[in-house]
Design a protein around this motif. Structure first.
Motif, PDB file in Angstrom:
ATOM      1  N   ASP A  74       1.075  -0.989  -0.021  1.00  0.00           N
ATOM      2  CA  ASP A  74      -0.028  -0.040   0.046  1.00  0.00           C
ATOM      3  C   ASP A  74       0.957   1.227  -0.029  1.00  0.00           C
ATOM      4  OD1 ASP A  74       0.792   0.186   2.541  1.00  0.00           O
ATOM      5  OD2 ASP A  74      -1.018  -0.237   3.612  1.00  0.00           O
ATOM      6  N   VAL A  75       2.173   1.197   0.310  1.00  0.00           N
ATOM      7  CA  VAL A  75       3.096   1.919   0.462  1.00  0.00           C
ATOM      8  C   VAL A  75       3.189   2.839  -1.180  1.00  0.00           C
ATOM      9  CG1 VAL A  75       5.652   2.651   0.517  1.00  0.00           C
ATOM     10  CG2 VAL A  75       4.228   1.650   2.404  1.00  0.00           C
ATOM     11  N   LYS A  97       0.675   5.426  -1.792  1.00  0.00           N
ATOM     12  CA  LYS A  97       0.642   6.756  -1.010  1.00  0.00           C
ATOM     13  C   LYS A  97       1.917   7.636  -1.706  1.00  0.00           C
ATOM     14  CE  LYS A  97      -1.745   7.785   1.716  1.00  0.00           C
ATOM     15  NZ  LYS A  97      -3.184   8.170   1.285  1.00  0.00           N
ATOM     16  N   TRP A  98       2.962   6.924  -1.786  1.00  0.00           N
ATOM     17  CA  TRP A  98       4.254   7.414  -2.277  1.00  0.00           C
ATOM     18  C   TRP A  98       3.985   8.207  -3.750  1.00  0.00           C
ATOM     19  CZ3 TRP A  98       8.690   3.678  -3.953  1.00  0.00           C
ATOM     20  CH2 TRP A  98       9.747   4.219  -4.605  1.00  0.00           C
ATOM     21  N   GLU A 107       1.077   9.104  -4.777  1.00  0.00           N
ATOM     22  CA  GLU A 107       0.211  10.225  -4.521  1.00  0.00           C
ATOM     23  C   GLU A 107       1.021  11.647  -4.207  1.00  0.00           C
ATOM     24  OE1 GLU A 107      -3.760   7.893  -2.526  1.00  0.00           O
ATOM     25  OE2 GLU A 107      -2.400   9.074  -1.218  1.00  0.00           O
ATOM     26  N   ARG A 109       1.053  14.975  -6.506  1.00  0.00           N
ATOM     27  CA  ARG A 109       1.009  16.242  -6.026  1.00  0.00           C
ATOM     28  C   ARG A 109       2.178  17.268  -6.353  1.00  0.00           C
ATOM     29  NH1 ARG A 109      -1.417  13.407  -1.612  1.00  0.00           N
ATOM     30  NH2 ARG A 109       0.527  13.504  -0.333  1.00  0.00           N
ATOM     31  N   LEU A 135      -2.244  10.492 -12.374  1.00  0.00           N
ATOM     32  CA  LEU A 135      -2.180   9.296 -11.328  1.00  0.00           C
ATOM     33  C   LEU A 135      -2.960   8.165 -11.729  1.00  0.00           C
ATOM     34  CD1 LEU A 135      -0.521   7.615  -9.029  1.00  0.00           C
ATOM     35  CD2 LEU A 135      -1.923   9.279  -7.605  1.00  0.00           C
ATOM     36  N   PHE A 136      -2.459   7.141 -12.030  1.00  0.00           N
ATOM     37  CA  PHE A 136      -3.423   5.897 -12.357  1.00  0.00           C
ATOM     38  C   PHE A 136      -3.312   4.936 -11.094  1.00  0.00           C
ATOM     39  CE2 PHE A 136      -4.577   1.653 -13.567  1.00  0.00           C
ATOM     40  CZ  PHE A 136      -6.021   1.816 -13.808  1.00  0.00           C
ATOM     41  N   ILE A 137      -4.066   4.443 -10.317  1.00  0.00           N
ATOM     42  CA  ILE A 137      -3.918   3.322  -9.264  1.00  0.00           C
ATOM     43  C   ILE A 137      -4.310   1.824  -9.709  1.00  0.00           C
ATOM     44  CG2 ILE A 137      -4.195   2.672  -6.911  1.00  0.00           C
ATOM     45  CD1 ILE A 137      -2.311   4.966  -6.963  1.00  0.00           C
TER      46      ILE A 137
END
Lengths: 420, 375
Positions: free
Chosen positions: A131-132, A135-136, A138, A142, A148-150
């Motif tokens: 999951d890191v 967040k990284w 994201e 920014r 961004l595509f997750i």
């Protein structure tokens, strides 16, 4: 980090390593070139578990910040970047690959001739490794104000449900559209895209097939390649997967190792013990592995390098390539349950005929490390093999004490000797 | 009323009803409504504060301290007497705690993993989340003492949970307008109790408590002149960090906590009619830091700060909590850009180390009293 004095083995390097340096250089130079004015090649920053074949089929060049983290770590240069990220408020407890990259991004400095990674046109993170990375990425999005595509790959504890596959497959379809839009190109016609995707998948299949052959060759006694060869040679399967250059390179490595096996040449002269490594390398302390080599302990397998052999796209998958990708990218090592991980580990220990296992309990990589205590116990109690758990970090050397590690290695070697 | 709710929150297992089986759950994304509709009493499982014991041989010390403490509680027999435990996909540390519990739980234990999406929007998210909530309902129907989740049972459960949330909403407003009557630490203790006590009783008590506090709040009072604060973070095992803030001279008038307003404040007030609608409702709630995208939570925190006219914010970062730690710099910057100073405190094993934290908090409160904006 103070390094205790320790007698080390000299590496018996593969001839292919010379070409590897060229490949790495070409890859990163290509990325910088892509960012020159009038270049038409967009750049995407991707995670190591990203479905890169889609991006390659769309003509997008993938760059791997995790690989960059490893590169910085192996140059023992990560700490200042980590500290820059920490000064900006990112906890020292966070992943050191992330801190290294964030530090490089925030300061505009880097280890590629002083430059940071080239600016991305698109960011793609797949949650299948942790999951890191979500967040990284994201944070990165920014910073660069970049699309961004997750790729959300639900945990595949005991296999996959049809709902999970459908969910991931739907996102892969979405990625084609999102990526095309991000690089300001029209989405390709489905038939043309599928044709290009199948070509890339075939190149991935060939490369991972060769990678598996290489792992199989390591079953020989003495083993023709140890952990240092494999950690170093990981670069193409991670960053060039899906390209002809990757296939060509591993053909060369496979042939060289096959020749070593034929001639009975081992990577570690006087091989006495055969070990398996679990988790990411300790990039800034390859001497630790050399210390083991000097005592006749060779690594015959690593769960980390082995993990890249799973992308086995078959001709059957041509009927539904995105469905096949949804399954493959959901079932990677860090997205499966502990039971399945144990099964894979045991299979590997048996196939490679290992005498013991070294678990790098990596502070940065929770997904990989949590569960290792249970796995180590299982190897010791169920297979009767000696195990060693080393507390360290893959790039941040501040989290590592070489002295105590060496003491534990010596005790481990004694145990191996007593069992031999 | 207040005492009973607070006591239940502090010791949920001692407050289980005797007329039906109880089911533990971890994570505020597990829909209580489904557990209730399936005939169980839901118990939100927290973690024992204090040093960990048996969990240390299973999870490294760099696992999130909440995950370790949670596992420690389970290994120490906290799940005994429960019909099982429902985990939800939240983060890698909690996933690991679930995996460890799967290996170590007594044979035959019911363990369900609600494999929720990490993404909250995009094609297929709603359908997938609905399928997972349905899978939970089906699994619970098969557990001893469980029953099918019918539309009527679901409607009854959602009404009850909505009642609870409404009453907590009334109390939240009292906390904001009269923190001298209802301090933030007490509000969170009550919210914790609402996830432990038998829900019909909890709903009755909360409604009566809200009446009582609203009546008291209507009486005139002198403003205390204490700085108004917002706290943000993950799960808190105890209210100690909140009490420490209050003892330092500030009032907690709003929160972005896993136990608190983030869980209670749902986007819509109407009640869902199906499991699919319920699942969608959870996707649209104020998100946890482990969900993507993060912007709705950032916007929520800034909105809260404006609505409750807070002077500053305190981040309570659970040690080794990756999602919150990654969000912290951006959220700090968002809040500070509105002229509100912030302070970061680390929470480990249920509390913040009080000595140094108290000094920092007192200095922070002084700064706010002096009208200090962002530095």
């Amino acid at each position: 980090m103070t390094q205790p004095e320790r007698p080390l083995a000299t590496d018996l390097r593969l001839a292919a390593d010379r070409d590897l340096k060229g490949l790495i250089l070409k890859h990163y130079l290509g990325a910088y070139r892509a960012k020159r004015p009038f270049s038409r090649r967009p750049v995407a920053w991707v995670t190591s578990g990203a479905p890169v074949e889609i991006l390659l089929a769309l003509g997008i060049l993938p760059i791997y910040p995790e690989n960059y983290g490893a590169l910085v770590g192996s140059r023992k240069a990560a700490v200042p970047y980590c500290e820059s990220a920490e000064q900006a408020g990112y906890s020292q407890d966070l992943c050191s690959y992330a801190r290294t990259n964030i530090g490089s991004m925030l300061t505009g400095r880097g280890e590629l001739a002083g430059r940071p990674l080239p600016r991305p046109d698109l960011l793609v993170a797949a949650k299948n490794i942790c999951d890191v990375v979500v967040k990284w990425w994201e944070v990165t999005a920014r910073h660069f104000d970049c699309p961004l595509f997750i790729l959300d790959t639900p945990f595949a504890a005991d296999g996959l449900t049809p709902d999970q596959v459908a969910y991931v497959r739907g996102q892969l379809e979405e990625l084609v559209v999102v990526a095309s839009k991000a690089v300001r190109r029209p989405a390709p016609p489905p038939a043309a895209f599928e044709r290009d995707l199948l070509k890339v998948l075939d190149l991935t299949r060939q490369a991972t097939g060769l990678w598996q052959e290489i792992q199989t060759l390591r079953q020989a006694s003495p083993t023709p390649a140890s952990a240092l060869d494999m950690f170093t040679n990981l670069f193409p399967i991670v960053t060039l997967r899906g390209t002809q250059a990757c296939v060509d390179y591993y053909r060369q490595v496979r042939d060289e190792l096959a020749e070593r096996v034929r001639r009975g040449v081992g990577a570690v002269p006087g091989e006495r013990f055969r070990l398996l490594w679990d988790n990411i390398a300790i990039w800034y302390d390859f001497d630790l592995v050399r210390y083991l080599h000097a005592r006749g302990a060779a690594f015959v397998g690593e769960t980390y390098t082995d993990a890249w052999g799973i992308y086995q796209f078959s001709p059957e998958d041509e009927k539904d390539p995105l469905g096949a990708m949804a399954r493959q990218y959901s079932l990677i090592l860090l997205n499966i349950g502990l039971g399945t991980r144990k099964e894979r580990l045991f299979n590997m220990l048996r196939a490679q005929r290992a005498d013991g296992a070294v678990f790098h309990s990596c502070r940065s990589c929770k997904t990989y490390s949590l569960g290792q205590y249970e796995l180590a116990r299982a190897v010791r109690d169920e297979l009767g093999l000696p195990v060693l758990v080393l507390e360290a970090d893959m790039t941040d050397s501040r989290a590592y004490a070489a002295g105590p590690a060496m003491t534990r290695i010596d005790a481990f070697l004694e145990l191996l000797t007593s069992k031999a | 009323m207040l005492e009973r709710l607070v006591a239940a929150g502090a010791d949920p297992l001692a407050h289980r009803p005797s007329d039906r089986p109880s089911l533990g759950y971890v994570c505020s994304y597990v829909p209580e409504e489904v557990i209730l509709a399936a005939g169980f009493h839901p118990v939100r499982l927290g973690a024992r504060p204090g040093p960990t014991g048996p969990a240390d041989s299973l999870l490294q010390t760099f696992a999130c301290s909440f995950a370790r403490a949670l596992l420690d509680g389970l290994l120490s027999g906290r799940a005994a007497g429960l019909s099982g435990v429902v985990f939800a996909y939240t983060c890698d540390s909690l996933r690991a705690a679930m995996e460890a519990w799967k290996v170590r739980a007594p044979a035959g234990s019911f363990i369900h993993f609600l494999n929720l999406p990490a993404r909250l929007e995009g094609p297929g998210v709603d359908t997938y989340a609905a399928s997972e909530v349905q899978r939970l309902a089906d699994a619970l129907a098969g557990v001893k003492g469980g029953r099918q989740v019918t539309a009527e049972r679901l409607a009854e459960a959602t009404r009850l949970v909505a009642d609870l949330r409404r009453s907590l909403g009334r109390l939240d407003r009292v906390r904001s307008s009269r923190p001298d009557l209802l301090p933030g630490s007490v509000f969170i203790a009550v919210a914790r109790g609402a996830q432990a006590l038998e829900r019909s009783e909890a709903a009755r008590l909360l409604a009566a408590l809200a009446d009582e506090f609203e009546a008291a709040a209507a009486r005139p009072s002198q403003p205390a002149g204490r700085p108004r604060l917002l706290v943000s973070g993950g799960y808190l095992e105890t209210e100690q960090p909140l009490r420490l803030i209050e003892e330092s001279g500030a009032d907690i008038v709003a929160d972005d906590l896993c136990l608190g307003w983030r869980r209670i404040a749902f986007a819509e007030d109407d009640e869902p009619n199906s499991l699919a609608e319920l699942a969608a409702r959870y996707l649209r709630r104020v998100p946890c830091a482990a969900k993507h995208p993060p912007d709705p939570r950032f916007d929520f925190v800034v909105r809260l700060a404006d609505e409750h006219q807070v002077a500053g914010g305190v981040f309570l970062l659970q040690k080794f909590c990756d999602p919150h730690a990654f969000d912290y710099p951006a959220l700090r910057d968002r809040l500070e850009a509105t002229g509100r100073p912030t302070l970061l405190l680390e929470v480990e094993q249920g509390s913040v180390a009080s000595g140094q934290a108290r000094t920092r908090l007192e200095a922070f409160v002084e700064r706010l009293r002096a009208g200090g904006g962002s530095s």
